[in-house]
Design a protein around this motif. Structure first.
Motif, PDB file in Angstrom:
ATOM      1  N   GLU A 159       9.495  -1.658 -47.289  1.00  0.00           N
ATOM      2  CA  GLU A 159       8.462  -1.071 -46.444  1.00  0.00           C
ATOM      3  C   GLU A 159       7.183  -1.912 -46.381  1.00  0.00           C
ATOM      4  OE1 GLU A 159       6.939   1.503 -43.651  1.00  0.00           O
ATOM      5  OE2 GLU A 159       8.980   1.251 -44.413  1.00  0.00           O
ATOM      6  N   PRO A 160       6.629  -2.425 -47.505  1.00  0.00           N
ATOM      7  CA  PRO A 160       5.405  -3.218 -47.389  1.00  0.00           C
ATOM      8  C   PRO A 160       5.588  -4.473 -46.533  1.00  0.00           C
ATOM      9  CG  PRO A 160       5.753  -2.532 -49.662  1.00  0.00           C
ATOM     10  CD  PRO A 160       7.007  -2.205 -48.914  1.00  0.00           C
ATOM     11  N   VAL A 161       6.761  -5.090 -46.611  1.00  0.00           N
ATOM     12  CA  VAL A 161       7.045  -6.278 -45.807  1.00  0.00           C
ATOM     13  C   VAL A 161       7.280  -5.881 -44.355  1.00  0.00           C
ATOM     14  CG1 VAL A 161       8.586  -8.255 -45.503  1.00  0.00           C
ATOM     15  CG2 VAL A 161       8.009  -7.461 -47.805  1.00  0.00           C
ATOM     16  N   HIS A 162       7.996  -4.784 -44.153  1.00  0.00           N
ATOM     17  CA  HIS A 162       8.290  -4.318 -42.791  1.00  0.00           C
ATOM     18  C   HIS A 162       7.010  -3.992 -42.029  1.00  0.00           C
ATOM     19  CE1 HIS A 162      10.447  -2.437 -39.495  1.00  0.00           C
ATOM     20  NE2 HIS A 162       9.697  -1.354 -39.641  1.00  0.00           N
ATOM     21  N   VAL A 163       6.050  -3.374 -42.703  1.00  0.00           N
ATOM     22  CA  VAL A 163       4.786  -3.018 -42.048  1.00  0.00           C
ATOM     23  C   VAL A 163       4.059  -4.273 -41.584  1.00  0.00           C
ATOM     24  CG1 VAL A 163       2.482  -2.061 -42.461  1.00  0.00           C
ATOM     25  CG2 VAL A 163       4.502  -0.821 -43.253  1.00  0.00           C
ATOM     26  N   GLY A 338       3.980   0.126 -55.418  1.00  0.00           N
ATOM     27  CA  GLY A 338       4.476   1.416 -55.880  1.00  0.00           C
ATOM     28  C   GLY A 338       5.788   1.220 -56.620  1.00  0.00           C
ATOM     29  N   LYS A 339       6.110   2.121 -57.541  1.00  0.00           N
ATOM     30  CA  LYS A 339       7.326   1.931 -58.337  1.00  0.00           C
ATOM     31  C   LYS A 339       8.575   1.995 -57.474  1.00  0.00           C
ATOM     32  CE  LYS A 339       7.700   6.798 -59.772  1.00  0.00           C
ATOM     33  NZ  LYS A 339       7.788   7.707 -60.957  1.00  0.00           N
ATOM     34  N   ASP A 340       8.513   2.716 -56.341  1.00  0.00           N
ATOM     35  CA  ASP A 340       9.683   2.794 -55.470  1.00  0.00           C
ATOM     36  C   ASP A 340       9.884   1.508 -54.677  1.00  0.00           C
ATOM     37  OD1 ASP A 340      10.132   5.396 -56.296  1.00  0.00           O
ATOM     38  OD2 ASP A 340       8.950   6.266 -54.677  1.00  0.00           O
ATOM     39  N   ALA A 346      10.676  -7.318 -54.827  1.00  0.00           N
ATOM     40  CA  ALA A 346      11.082  -8.464 -55.648  1.00  0.00           C
ATOM     41  C   ALA A 346      12.411  -9.036 -55.173  1.00  0.00           C
ATOM     42  CB  ALA A 346      11.173  -8.040 -57.114  1.00  0.00           C
ATOM     43  N   HIS A 347      13.375  -8.167 -54.895  1.00  0.00           N
ATOM     44  CA  HIS A 347      14.695  -8.607 -54.441  1.00  0.00           C
ATOM     45  C   HIS A 347      14.585  -9.337 -53.105  1.00  0.00           C
ATOM     46  CE1 HIS A 347      18.855  -8.266 -52.911  1.00  0.00           C
ATOM     47  NE2 HIS A 347      19.224  -8.148 -54.182  1.00  0.00           N
ATOM     48  N   TYR A 348      13.811  -8.779 -52.185  1.00  0.00           N
ATOM     49  CA  TYR A 348      13.705  -9.358 -50.845  1.00  0.00           C
ATOM     50  C   TYR A 348      12.989 -10.714 -50.872  1.00  0.00           C
ATOM     51  CZ  TYR A 348      12.566  -9.939 -45.930  1.00  0.00           C
ATOM     52  OH  TYR A 348      12.453 -10.453 -44.658  1.00  0.00           O
TER      53      TYR A 348
END
Length: 413
Positions: A159-163, A338-340, A346-348
């Protein structure tokens, strides 16, 4: 191109705006102090601005325990802020490495560890637990290794990257102008971010864009005329970045076809000095000796979208890299996790870095490197122990370094 454009622009600027602006000879001390201030803002800012400390650790403390990976171009300064959306000349946008100042042909492990340090520091700054950090490093290892699989699967953007990606795709020249130069008019306003040029700097910039190879850079984008006339409208010294503060950096506003029209006819060029990399290179490989050419070659291998939009040149007897800033070029602002999102981010991002390394390897080398990455696991963490141990040591070292930096900064202040 008229050599009077910059002079007329300088004369037309309000003299009050120039009052209090630093003279070129006074820049260095001010930029050094600004860099110290930026690095004192947070541990994550300290990590981003102190590449030298990372490589001191690599060379002195733990370098021998790291595996020796294949000889490929690496970012050399692979923290989260140096990744983000990049547009190519045809307008397509992808997440790629966006800053190649430290690029060398070296050990890809250095990029993996530095990205892990950046993410772990951001996680600690976000008050995530140590268990969250463990899971994030496991995800980092899995994401990086996935880029070397026989069949690479595209990873869904977190989500942070998508935004950020969604914002980048919909940005226009107006967004870029308001963000970078705070104005839609064809001038660069002097102030905190832009300082006046010396006479020799103005002349050198005019001469630079009179060169056909450099002038072809802004006309190569989709939708622009290849034969468009290039006119330098304005230029200024650019106070930008953190670790790069103190080197030559200029913003140049160009009109592509000679008739000033908002949008595609205007472009903002970034001129940045190439300096010696702190990242260690492999001794048995050939690289360009000129630092600007080194940065250009690294970009072409690691970030093709960016590399095709760059040129290397000489300006004031120094090697510089020139590129146009596009509205879609953005950095990822991952100060809080966020923990979610932590594991997914990290994976992306590790997958993005892995793909940049993998495109430089043949199939046999990729298989061998993936097998090496799969070794040295333990029952307590599903990641190579050298990766986990390195990040633990580096987080501790940089936290101590950050506090000491703040003590010295507060004392001097």
């Amino acid at each position: 191109m008229s050599s009077d454009h910059l002079r007329r622009s300088d004369m037309s600027k309000n003299s009050k705006a120039n009052k209090g602006m630093p003279a070129p000879d006074d820049r260095q001390a001010l930029l050094t102090e600004l860099r110290r201030c930026k690095m004192a803002r947070s541990p994550h800012a300290y990590v981003r601005g102190n590449t030298e400390r990372f490589y001191e650790w690599v060379m002195e403390a733990n370098g021998d325990s790291l595996p020796r990976g294949p000889a490929v171009w690496i970012c050399g300064d692979c923290h989260t802020g140096n990744l983000g959306p990049i547009a190519n000349a045809k307008g397509k946008v992808e997440i790629q490495i966006r800053d190649l100042d430290q690029t060398v042909i070296g050990n890809p492990v250095h990029d993996v560890v530095r990205l892990g340090l950046s993410l772990a520091t951001a996680a600690r700054g976000s008050s995530l637990s140590g268990l969250n950090v463990v899971r994030m490093i496991e995800a980092l290892a899995a994401g990086y290794e996935s880029a070397f699989a026989d069949e690479v699967i595209d990873i869904r953007r977190p989500e942070p990257v998508h935004v950020t990606m969604k914002e980048a795709v919909h940005r226009s020249w107006q967004h870029l102008a308001r963000e970078r130069i705070e104005d839609l008019h064809p001038t660069i306003p002097l102030g905190k971010r832009f300082w006046p040029l010396a006479g020799d700097e103005r002349k050198a910039i005019e001469a630079l864009f009179a060169d056909e190879d450099i002038a072809s850079l802004p006309t190569s984008l989709k939708g622009r005329k290849d034969s468009g006339e290039i006119v330098v409208l304005d230029a200024a010294y650019w106070v930008k970045g953190c670790s790069s503060l103190g080197r030559l950096r200029y913003a140049v506003l160009l009109d592509v076809d000679g008739g000033v029209v908002e949008g595609d006819d205007l472009c903002l060029m970034d001129i940045k000095e190439g300096v010696k990399a702190a990242a260690p290179r492999y001794d048995d490989v050939a690289m360009p000796r000129d630092n600007a050419l080194r940065v250009l070659e690294g970009a072409r291998n690691l970030s093709p979208f960016l590399g095709e939009r760059m040129r290397a040149a000489r300006l004031l007897d120094r090697g510089v890299v020139i590129r146009e800033l596009l509205p879609q070029d953005m950095k990822l602002e991952i100060e809080q996790l966020g923990k979610d999102d932590a594991m997914h981010v990290a994976h992306y991002l590790a997958g993005v870095v892995g793909k940049a390394h993998a495109r430089q390897m043949d199939d046999a080398t990729k298989r061998e490197w993936r097998a090496e990455l799969g070794r040295n696991r333990s029952k307590t963490i599903d990641a190579p122990l050298w990766l986990w141990n390195s990040i633990v040591q580096l987080v501790s070292s940089h936290e101590a370094g950050y506090l000491e930096h703040c003590r010295r900064y507060a004392t001097d202040a």
